[in-house]
Design an enzyme around this catalytic site. Structure first.
Site, PDB file in Angstrom:
ATOM      1  N   GLY A 182       0.828  -1.202   0.000  1.00  0.00           N
ATOM      2  CA  GLY A 182       0.000   0.000   0.000  1.00  0.00           C
ATOM      3  C   GLY A 182       0.856   1.242   0.000  1.00  0.00           C
ATOM      4  O   GLY A 182       1.797   1.361   0.795  1.00  0.00           O
ATOM      5  N   ALA A 271      -0.266  -1.774   4.890  1.00  0.00           N
ATOM      6  CA  ALA A 271      -0.755  -0.388   5.021  1.00  0.00           C
ATOM      7  C   ALA A 271      -1.832  -0.168   3.970  1.00  0.00           C
ATOM      8  O   ALA A 271      -1.724   0.694   3.105  1.00  0.00           O
ATOM      9  CB  ALA A 271       0.409   0.592   4.847  1.00  0.00           C
ATOM     10  N   HIS A 451      10.996  36.876   0.759  1.00  0.00           N
ATOM     11  CA  HIS A 451      12.215  36.316   0.179  1.00  0.00           C
ATOM     12  C   HIS A 451      13.319  36.302   1.233  1.00  0.00           C
ATOM     13  O   HIS A 451      13.456  37.277   1.967  1.00  0.00           O
ATOM     14  CB  HIS A 451      12.663  37.179  -1.009  1.00  0.00           C
ATOM     15  CG  HIS A 451      13.982  36.739  -1.574  1.00  0.00           C
ATOM     16  ND1 HIS A 451      14.088  35.637  -2.387  1.00  0.00           N
ATOM     17  CD2 HIS A 451      15.230  37.232  -1.424  1.00  0.00           C
ATOM     18  CE1 HIS A 451      15.362  35.479  -2.724  1.00  0.00           C
ATOM     19  NE2 HIS A 451      16.081  36.425  -2.150  1.00  0.00           N
TER      20      HIS A 451
END
Ligand SMILES: Cc1cc2nc3c(=O)[nH]c(=O)nc-3n(C[C@H](O)[C@H](O)[C@H](O)COP(=O)(O)OP(=O)(O)OC[C@H]3O[C@@H](n4cnc5c(N)ncnc54)[C@H](O)[C@@H]3O)c2cc1C
Length: 472
Positions: A182, A271, A451
């Site tokens: 999974g 999973a 930034h």
């Protein structure tokens, strides 16, 4: 009011139940929560989100240490390795701290925790059948009993060699080889953890691509990165047999062209999803409408029986699969508590639920994928920007991945945002707000992104959607 009568009795103290209890208490209700575990917090705090993300932080720390040379950090004559005893000690301390935090919030909000297993008894009554045995009277009942791992037919979990996430978070040693069945969020997160810790990892996915609910470009990028990291990815492949022995697991897997291959591993992690926890609750006996074990609810989480609501992993809303996520269950818990307190509430928009997968590289997404938008008939516009160009990503040494925006050409509306790469599980918050406010791409372009930050990738992807990325 007798001491065992409450305005609201909540069954289960996971993120759905404990958050509903706190909100109901904040709004003046007397609240009791019945929880059978030794700690509060349910799957998220004890078995799910918190332990797995703690382990992923360890994996990340190891990754940085492993590239110490690149960072100019000198570690004399040592090959960095992981000490699982210390890893588990740190992880368990984090879990205890957070579960104790919920206990503190219960005391602060005068919520009674009744330790035991609850059973619906009809007529607003709840039997606590073990632990602090008693019968509670409730004006309103909220069922939040959650989910548990489930296997697929023919694969028997023995909890030692063939395991679920419940055991994977406690593995005392790093397995030499690990096969994961999974490739949803749980599967790829454990693949990242144990590959970094040193296991040979093979991930087997029945569908043609990893993380099949994500945008196809994200799946392709993850598979590229996993292969580079040495994770074997067998997509379009079904595990047909798994036999546990004293030394490991023998497996047979069949690919799309019907070729069978044999594999062997120390451990097989299943999973493949989770199922509802309703056994022993008596939900059907008191007349609650169910669907394959899930409790059926309407858009405001009312069951078919008046004064009984349900939230979280245990519910079905009847249409598309209900997302089994902590942040979904807690939003549902808040909404139910507010409805029970007489507030006006509106149904949640499940299109606006962020999906975060904390594998390496991370995935964050919200809204329609490109394929879904095309299927819905939109005249789709796409913009994509790679993290690798960003100064901040270069500084962090995390240059894989991209941000992709799916927009509607006609009105410029943002329909979906899909990202894979550094901090994607954080960056997606901006995208969630954009969808909630029905933002246009133009508005994202005009939003100033600081930034140097990873968030510049979102602004640049918006520019790219209009055909004009500045830095690419
Ligand atoms: C490995 C793993 C990783 C995950 N990672 C994430 C993540 O990163 N982000 C995310 O959003 N989600 C994640 N999830 C999913 C998330 O944990 C669940 O969606 C969430 O915990 C559901 O909350 P819930 O309140 O509905 O149920 P649960 O958390 O399952 O809680 C239900 C509670 O009810 C109790 N209970 C059940 N029956 C009774 C009864 N009869 N009487 C008394 N008590 C009862 C149980 O003991 C339990 O404590 C992860 C799950 C797993 C397994």
């Amino acid at each position: 009011m007798p001491s065992n009568s409450y305005d609201v009795v909540v069954i289960g103290a996971g993120t759905g139940g404990y958050v509903a209890a706190i909100r109901a208490a904040q709004l003046g209700k007397t609240v009791a929560v019945v929880e059978k575990q030794k700690a509060l917090g349910g799957t998220c705090l004890i078995w799910g989100c918190i332990p797995t993300k703690a382990l992923l932080e360890h994996a990340h720390a190891l990754k940085v240490v492993q590239s110490a040379k690149e960072w100019g950090i000198v570690i004399p004559d040592a090959t960095p390795a992981i000490n699982m005893t210390q890893v588990h000690a740190r992880k368990d301390k984090i879990i205890t701290g957070i579960t104790k935090g919920v206990e503190f919030l219960f005391r602060k909000n005068k919520i009674t925790w009744i330790k035991g297993t609850a059973q619906l008894a009809g007529g607003g009554r709840v039997h606590v059948v073990d632990g602090e045995k008693q019968t509670l009277d409730a004006k309103e009942i909220v069922v939040a009993t959650g989910s548990a791992p489930r296997s697929v037919p023919g694969i028997e979990i023995d909890h030692t060699r063939i395991i679920t996430s419940d055991e994977a978070i406690h593995l005392p040693e790093v397995p030499k080889s690990l096969v994961i069945m999974g490739s949803g969020a749980v599967g790829v997160e454990f693949a990242s953890i144990f590959r970094r810790f040193g296991s040979d990892v093979t991930i087997i996915e029945l569908l043609p691509r990893l993380v099949p609910v994500e945008d196809e470009a994200v799946s392709a990028e993850l598979e590229k990165s996993f292969r580079k990291q040495g994770i074997t990815c067998l997509t379009g492949t079904r595990v047909t047999k798994a036999t546990a022995g004293s030394k490991g697991v023998e497996l047979e897997a069949q690919s799309g062209d019907r070729k069978t291959q044999k594999l062997a591993a120390d451990v097989l992690l299943v999973a493949t999803g989770r199922g509802p926890v309703t056994a022993g609750l008596n939900a059907e006996s008191v007349g609650i409408a169910m669907d394959r074990g899930y409790i059926k609810v309407d858009a405001l989480y009312r069951t078919s029986i008046p004064h009984i609501s349900a939230v979280g992993d245990v519910i079905t809303l009847g249409q598309d699969a209900h997302p089994q996520l902590a942040h979904v269950s807690s939003m549902e818990g808040i909404l139910v508590a507010e409805r029970l307190a007489g507030q006006e509430v509106r149904p949640l928009n499940y299109q606006h639920v962020p999906g975060c997968t904390y594998c390496d590289p991370e995935i964050g997404s919200v809204g329609l994928t490109e394929a879904e938008a095309r299927r819905c008939g939109y005249d789709v516009r796409i913009g994509s920007f790679p993290f690798g160009v960003l100064g901040r990503a270069k500084m962090a040494g995390e240059t894989e991945g991209f941000v992709k925006i799916v927009a509607d050409r006609k009105y410029d509306e943002v329909l979906g945002v899909h990202m894979i790469g550094p901090r994607s599980t954080e960056l997606v918050a901006e995208a969630v707000l954009a969808l909630r406010l029905e933002c246009t791409v133009e508005e994202l372009i005009k939003t100033i992104h600081a930034h140097p930050t990873f968030s510049e990738a979102v602004g640049e992807a918006a520019h790219a959607t209009h055909g004009a990325a500045i830095h690419a």
